[in-house]
Design a protein around this motif. Sequence first.
Motif, PDB file in Angstrom:
ATOM      1  N   UNK A 143       0.669  -1.133  -0.199  1.00 44.97           N
ATOM      2  CA  UNK A 143       0.146   0.071  -0.260  1.00 44.97           C
ATOM      3  C   UNK A 143       0.886   0.849  -0.289  1.00 44.97           C
ATOM      4  N   UNK A 144       2.432   1.030   0.653  1.00 44.90           N
ATOM      5  CA  UNK A 144       2.598   2.550   0.661  1.00 44.90           C
ATOM      6  C   UNK A 144       4.487   1.995   1.112  1.00 44.90           C
ATOM      7  N   UNK A 145       5.218   2.424  -0.165  1.00 42.69           N
ATOM      8  CA  UNK A 145       6.799   2.419   0.650  1.00 42.69           C
ATOM      9  C   UNK A 145       7.352   3.260   0.513  1.00 42.69           C
ATOM     10  N   UNK A 146       8.949   3.139   0.944  1.00 44.67           N
ATOM     11  CA  UNK A 146       9.652   4.452   1.344  1.00 44.67           C
ATOM     12  C   UNK A 146      11.468   3.407   0.677  1.00 44.67           C
ATOM     13  N   UNK A 147      12.157   3.467   0.103  1.00 47.62           N
ATOM     14  CA  UNK A 147      12.943   2.549  -0.931  1.00 47.62           C
ATOM     15  C   UNK A 147      14.155   3.548   0.119  1.00 47.62           C
ATOM     16  N   UNK A 148      14.471   4.599   0.213  1.00 51.97           N
ATOM     17  CA  UNK A 148      15.721   5.045   1.006  1.00 51.97           C
ATOM     18  C   UNK A 148      15.755   4.670   2.878  1.00 51.97           C
ATOM     19  N   UNK A 149      14.336   4.603   3.018  1.00 51.82           N
ATOM     20  CA  UNK A 149      14.552   4.541   4.512  1.00 51.82           C
ATOM     21  C   UNK A 149      14.356   2.556   4.685  1.00 51.82           C
ATOM     22  N   UNK A 150      13.558   1.485   3.611  1.00 49.63           N
ATOM     23  CA  UNK A 150      13.887   0.232   3.582  1.00 49.63           C
ATOM     24  C   UNK A 150      12.522   0.264   4.416  1.00 49.63           C
ATOM     25  N   UNK A 151      11.230  -0.405   4.148  1.00 49.18           N
ATOM     26  CA  UNK A 151       9.776  -0.316   4.194  1.00 49.18           C
ATOM     27  C   UNK A 151       8.658  -0.009   3.592  1.00 49.18           C
ATOM     28  N   UNK A 152       8.220  -0.968   3.427  1.00 51.04           N
ATOM     29  CA  UNK A 152       6.768  -0.915   3.119  1.00 51.04           C
ATOM     30  C   UNK A 152       5.481  -1.105   4.002  1.00 51.04           C
ATOM     31  N   UNK A 153       4.751  -0.930   4.053  1.00 47.29           N
ATOM     32  CA  UNK A 153       3.227  -0.869   4.103  1.00 47.29           C
ATOM     33  C   UNK A 153       2.232  -1.962   3.424  1.00 47.29           C
ATOM     34  N   UNK A 154       1.695  -3.487   4.367  1.00 47.41           N
ATOM     35  CA  UNK A 154       0.802  -3.972   3.663  1.00 47.41           C
ATOM     36  C   UNK A 154      -0.249  -4.060   4.783  1.00 47.41           C
ATOM     37  N   UNK A 155      -1.344  -4.646   3.619  1.00 44.14           N
ATOM     38  CA  UNK A 155      -2.436  -4.892   4.838  1.00 44.14           C
ATOM     39  C   UNK A 155      -2.312  -6.364   5.852  1.00 44.14           C
ATOM     40  N   UNK A 156      -2.541  -5.812   7.088  1.00 49.99           N
ATOM     41  CA  UNK A 156      -2.709  -6.989   8.301  1.00 49.99           C
ATOM     42  C   UNK A 156      -3.756  -8.034   7.740  1.00 49.99           C
ATOM     43  N   UNK A 157      -4.039  -8.726   6.987  1.00 49.93           N
ATOM     44  CA  UNK A 157      -4.813  -9.659   6.504  1.00 49.93           C
ATOM     45  C   UNK A 157      -6.461  -9.252   6.189  1.00 49.93           C
ATOM     46  N   UNK A 158      -7.834  -9.488   7.404  1.00 51.82           N
ATOM     47  CA  UNK A 158      -9.020  -8.717   6.714  1.00 51.82           C
ATOM     48  C   UNK A 158      -9.136  -7.827   8.034  1.00 51.82           C
ATOM     49  N   UNK A 159      -7.926  -7.731   8.484  1.00 53.67           N
ATOM     50  CA  UNK A 159      -8.388  -6.209  10.551  1.00 53.67           C
ATOM     51  C   UNK A 159      -8.703  -5.457   9.642  1.00 53.67           C
ATOM     52  N   UNK A 160      -9.085  -4.571  10.180  1.00 55.98           N
ATOM     53  CA  UNK A 160      -9.878  -3.092   9.918  1.00 55.98           C
ATOM     54  C   UNK A 160      -9.273  -2.175  11.067  1.00 55.98           C
ATOM     55  N   UNK A 161      -8.947  -0.888  10.433  1.00 55.23           N
ATOM     56  CA  UNK A 161      -8.467  -0.194  12.321  1.00 55.23           C
ATOM     57  C   UNK A 161     -10.355   0.646  12.307  1.00 55.23           C
TER      58      UNK A 161
END
Length: 83
Positions: free
Chosen positions: A46-64
């Motif tokens: 869903x989101x990434x940052x190359x320089x900081x070395x991370x990605x954001x992915x959904x945690x299954x079907x869990x919703x906030x």
Amino acid sequence: MTDTSPERPALPDHLSVDPRSPHHVAAIFEHDIGIRFNGKERVDVEEYCVSEGWVKVPAGKTLDRKGRPLMLKLKGKVEAFYR
């Protein structure tokens, strides 16, 4: 020879799929983008940052509490590319 494909914008260091995010660039999403995380291609980023070395992915079907998917931040080597 002339290249008939449209000019692709350079991929940013930080990009988000969410249109409410300040890191969302609509022109980039007109093209097919791929993300390689730790050597494997991922399709759920869903989101990434190359320089900081991370990605954001959904945690299954869990919703906030606002009904959006709960995100996990994974750290590693991130590569963004056009398919």
